[in-house]
Design an enzyme around this catalytic site. Structure first.
Site, mmCIF file in Angstrom:
data_model
loop_
_atom_site.group_PDB
_atom_site.id
_atom_site.type_symbol
_atom_site.label_atom_id
_atom_site.label_comp_id
_atom_site.label_asym_id
_atom_site.label_seq_id
_atom_site.Cartn_x
_atom_site.Cartn_y
_atom_site.Cartn_z
ATOM 1 C CB CYS A 157 -15.126 -2.881 25.569
ATOM 2 S SG CYS A 157 -15.861 -1.946 26.925
ATOM 3 C CB CYS A 173 -19.820 9.059 54.545
ATOM 4 S SG CYS A 173 -21.552 8.701 54.883
ATOM 5 C CG HIS A 230 -15.678 -5.163 29.728
ATOM 6 N ND1 HIS A 230 -14.805 -4.418 28.969
ATOM 7 C CD2 HIS A 230 -15.496 -6.456 29.336
ATOM 8 C CE1 HIS A 230 -14.135 -5.211 28.152
ATOM 9 N NE2 HIS A 230 -14.537 -6.448 28.355
ATOM 10 C CB CYS A 288 -21.967 25.048 55.362
ATOM 11 S SG CYS A 288 -22.288 23.268 55.274
ATOM 12 C CG HIS A 333 -24.709 18.806 53.839
ATOM 13 N ND1 HIS A 333 -25.081 19.492 54.977
ATOM 14 C CD2 HIS A 333 -23.971 19.677 53.088
ATOM 15 C CE1 HIS A 333 -24.594 20.723 54.922
ATOM 16 N NE2 HIS A 333 -23.917 20.857 53.782
ATOM 17 C CG HIS A 349 -2.053 -1.020 1.062
ATOM 18 N ND1 HIS A 349 -2.360 -1.936 2.053
ATOM 19 C CD2 HIS A 349 -2.920 -1.271 0.046
ATOM 20 C CE1 HIS A 349 -3.374 -2.691 1.661
ATOM 21 N NE2 HIS A 349 -3.724 -2.312 0.446
ATOM 22 C CB CYS A 361 -22.395 7.477 60.018
ATOM 23 S SG CYS A 361 -21.349 7.642 58.552
#
Length: 788
Positions: A312, A196, A741, A191, A213, A55, A179
């Protein structure tokens, strides 16, 4: 030898932004590892193979560029180990350099001098050669971005207003304020609250107190404490945008809460690192039930595609498409009979790249074990293929597309629709058939006014259907001991999905005759395609984020009939509505499939209608994108107000037709699109793209090149029996279509067995043994072939 062409060609070293194709040929997957090597054009840096296909010579004949740099690479002898390799324990692994594995030889050849080798010190050749060999290759340019995300600031980070400063001594930045969790902690930058995060992949705990929150206070921006680095980078999340963002003033915003960024150390994985890890962890079973690794397959039609980093979704769709006779005949047979098109810039030509992919996947030329994988008593890994890298095609498909131009994981079904559209709009020379025509068929919609019983029929050309999957929850089970539970759903048959898709439903509709606002609507097939692509929608909106549901859909391997879903058209007793409703009563009938998709995702009906109307009724994907962009519109939930149609007989303006003509549409297409969309130019463009077979003629006949009238060709076939059988599926693992995936399962002929299932997991190709039935239940896209 010396060469006059060196000075005449005025060679320059490649610029940083130029693509240098010095690994594989732009027209096939032969490259620098082949014995004859690769010839890189020193004028435009196109890469052409120098072997039997040559090519590189074809490129020279087209361009008259005389000089090339021949690059050949051979593998260094493997050093034998007397002891097992050390166990890798770190996430960051020192990369093995190419020079550690290969010896590389280069030489300069001049076609103008009869393929003679040129002295490499001539003129400025040393500078040009060094530039070519040190430049970032096209493949590397793609891979460098593989795990990067384009994260930008938003209005909420740019105009963040913080509450009065205070020291956070009461929390000491060690645990959540609601917690006892001590990791995955997010600091509200407005603030100073510490909450979490959500539970993350890999066992990272979270009770979503940071999100709670936000829901209570509407404070939008938070930063993950454990991700802060002394260099000033960190995970910043905007709950209002529901996405990752950057904060250009992060150091100042943290200093406000007495946090010195220079003293912080990164202690936790970032969101990007966790996403990378998550994508790598989604493993489809490559072992049998007895624990034995599945044997790799090699041969014609059994070539894998190398993962370019989050690619993928593309690989799985390509494997399914090129398993179809129409795509094989159109692109692979073209390679065998006609070779590659004459194109000066083959890397930028869709026809060339599709033929290259067809040759790579189907010829068997590149389907052999990866010699880099060495088996020993310390390694049980079976050598798979390297796979061919679809980088050039990916770049073309993504060019100018907001999503597919990135290196993030994308929706495989949206990619399929985009690719089919690009192929249809491309040139099909020498009478070659558009392979997408095998996907096309006609849906017929019947609308009946409940009050006056007048009926209207409408037909739409489609190349896929998206069917709703009802989610009937059975129970919740614990995913892992001590972890959150997950829903279990009742299995649904594919027949029930099709029954729902074609069932009658009540819709809001202002009848142009009696003025009442309720009608019944149903949609059936007027014709059937040769290949029916079905997307099973298993999503619901959670906080306006599409979340995938694991609803099993039962699909058998045996043939089944679609005859029950054929439309018989208008009956003698139908009282048909006027084809030209009064201008004072404009109507809009939403695309039935798209409407079902959007409502199935939880969007209110007024929003769905408005989104489809604004996007030219082109489909659920465009409408969903419009919805997300206009969620904050003040009138988003107000009823749809239709534009008044033009006065009877009014024609689109010449200026509008010229604008569409400049975009490549014919005058007939432009006129019809503008009529169908009330003269709205933007919607007219979408209308043309969503009706690729409609050339704009209003009659049932079209004029041929010889001036004769002939009937319009209707896509698909209406004859029965219409028997279909599953041919391939695209499967997905992960909670979101933009993560996880994708793989493909395709029926192939193996050792005389006609319908053997083969798993294509990127470059890995194996006989699917135990998990096919399970994966069919949770496939994302199904491809059914018509048998008769």
């Amino acid at each position: 030898m010396s060469c006059n062409h060196v000075s005449e060609a005025r060679l320059r070293a490649p610029r940083a932004t130029q693509s240098v194709h010095r690994e594989d040929c732009t027209q096939c997957f032969d490259g620098i590892d082949n014995p004859e090597g690769l010839n890189v054009c020193l004028s435009c840096f196109n890469g052409g193979c120098a072997g039997e296909r040559n090519h590189a010579l074809l490129h020279n004949k087209l361009t008259q560029h005389p000089l090339v740099l021949n690059i050949r690479r051979t593998k260094k002898p493997k050093i034998e180990r007397d002891e097992p390799p050390k166990k890798v324990s770190k996430l960051a692994i020192e990369a093995e350099m190419e020079s550690d594995k290969y010896d590389t030889q280069t030489s300069v050849v001049c076609y103008g001098c009869g393929d003679k080798e040129v002295e490499r010190t001539t003129g400025n050749l040393p500078e040009v050669i060094d530039g070519v060999m040190s430049a970032m290759t096209f493949a590397t340019q793609t891979e460098v971005q593989a795990w990067e995300q384009e994260i930008t600031p938003c209005e909420h980070t740019l105009v963040l207003e913080q509450d009065p400063a205070k020291a956070l001594e009461d929390q000491n930045l060690t645990n959540c304020s609601s917690c006892d969790l001590k990791e995955n902690l997010w600091l509200c930058l407005q603030c100073g609250n510490l909450g979490c995060g959500r539970s993350q992949f890999g066992g990272v705990g979270g009770n979503s107190h940071g999100l709670s929150h936000f829901e209570t206070t509407q404070h939008p921006v938070a930063v993950k404490l454990g991700s802060i680095t002394p260099e000033g980078t960190a995970d910043v999340y905007c709950y209002t945008c529901n996405d990752e963002r950057t904060d250009p003033e992060l150091a100042q915003h943290l200093k406000h809460w007495h946090i010195n960024i220079a003293e912080r150390q990164k202690t936790e994985k970032s969101l990007t690192e966790m996403q990378i890890e998550q994508n790598l962890k989604w493993e489809f079973s490559m072992t049998s039930q007895d624990g034995k690794e599945l044997k790799p397959l090699f041969g014609k039609g059994l070539t894998g595609l190398k993962n370019l980093g989050n690619s993928c979704y593309l690989a799985s769709v390509l494997q399914c498409l090129f398993a179809l006779p129409a795509f094989q005949k159109r692109y692979f047979n073209a390679v065998n009979s006609k070779g590659m098109p004459d194109n000066v810039y083959p890397a930028e030509d869709l026809e060339t790249q599709l033929r290259k992919i067809a040759d790579g996947l189907l010829s068997g030329r590149y389907s052999y074990p990866d010699s880099d994988v060495v088996t020993s008593e310390y390694s049980t890994e079976l050598p798979h293929q390297k796979g061919v890298a679809p980088g050039m095609l990916k770049a073309l498909v993504g060019k100018g597309h907001e999503e597919f131009c990135t290196m993030r994981q994308q929706d495989a079904f949206e990619l399929l629709l985009h690719l089919l559209k690009l192929i249809t709009r491309s040139q099909h020379p020498d009478g070659m058939k558009d392979p997408v025509s095998d996907f096309r068929f006609v849906l017929e919609q019947r609308l009946e006014c409940v009050n006056c019983r007048k009926v209207r029929y409408r037909t739409d050309v489609q190349d896929n259907i998206s069917v709703p999957v009802p989610a009937r929850r059975i129970k919740k089970i614990s995913a892992e001991e001590g972890k959150e539970t997950k829903d279990v759903f009742e299995p649904i048959t594919i027949k029930e999905c099709l029954d729902i898709f074609t069932a009658k439903e009540a819709v809001e509709f202002t009848c142009p005759h009696c003025g009442k606002g309720v009608a019944t609507k149903c949609v059936l097939f007027k014709t059937f395609p040769e290949v029916l692509a079905v997307n099973c929608r298993r999503f619901e909106l959670v906080n306006w984020v599409p979340t995938k549901l694991d609803v099993p859909v039962v699909v058998g391997d045996e043939p089944f009939l679609m005859d029950a879903y054929i439309s018989k058209g208008p009956s003698p007793g139908d009282d048909l509505m006027s084809e030209d409703p009064e201008p004072s009563a404009p109507t809009f009938v939403p695309n039935v499939g798209a409407m079902a998709d959007l409502e199935g995702m939880g969007f209110p009906r007024p929003r769905c209608e408005k989104a489809l109307y604004k996007t030219g009724n082109s489909g659920s994907d465009a409408a969903m994108n419009w919805l997300f962009e206009h969620m904050e519109d003040a009138d988003i939930d107000e009823p749809l107000v239709l534009e008044q149609p033009k006065a009877s007989g009014a024609e689109p303006s010449t200026e509008q037709i010229e604008i569409l003509g400049a975009m490549g549409f014919t005058a007939s297409q432009a006129k019809k699109a503008l009529r169908e969309t009330g003269g709205d130019l933007e919607r007219a463009v979408e209308w043309v793209f969503s009706h690729p077979d409609d050339m704009g003629e209003d009659d049932d006949q079209v004029m041929t090149g010889t001036g004769e009238l002939k009937e319009k060709e209707v896509p698909g076939r209406a004859n029965t029996p219409a028997e279909f059988q599953l041919n391939s599926i695209v499967c997905h693992k992960g909670s979101s279509i933009h993560a996880g995936h994708y793989v493909a399962f395709v029926k192939k002929e193996l050792e005389g067995e006609v319908d053997a299932w083969v798993l294509f997991n990127d470059e890995k190709v194996v006989r699917a043994v135990d998990d096919v039935e399970e994966m069919k239940k949770f496939a994302y896209v199904y491809f059914f072939k018509r048998n008769n």
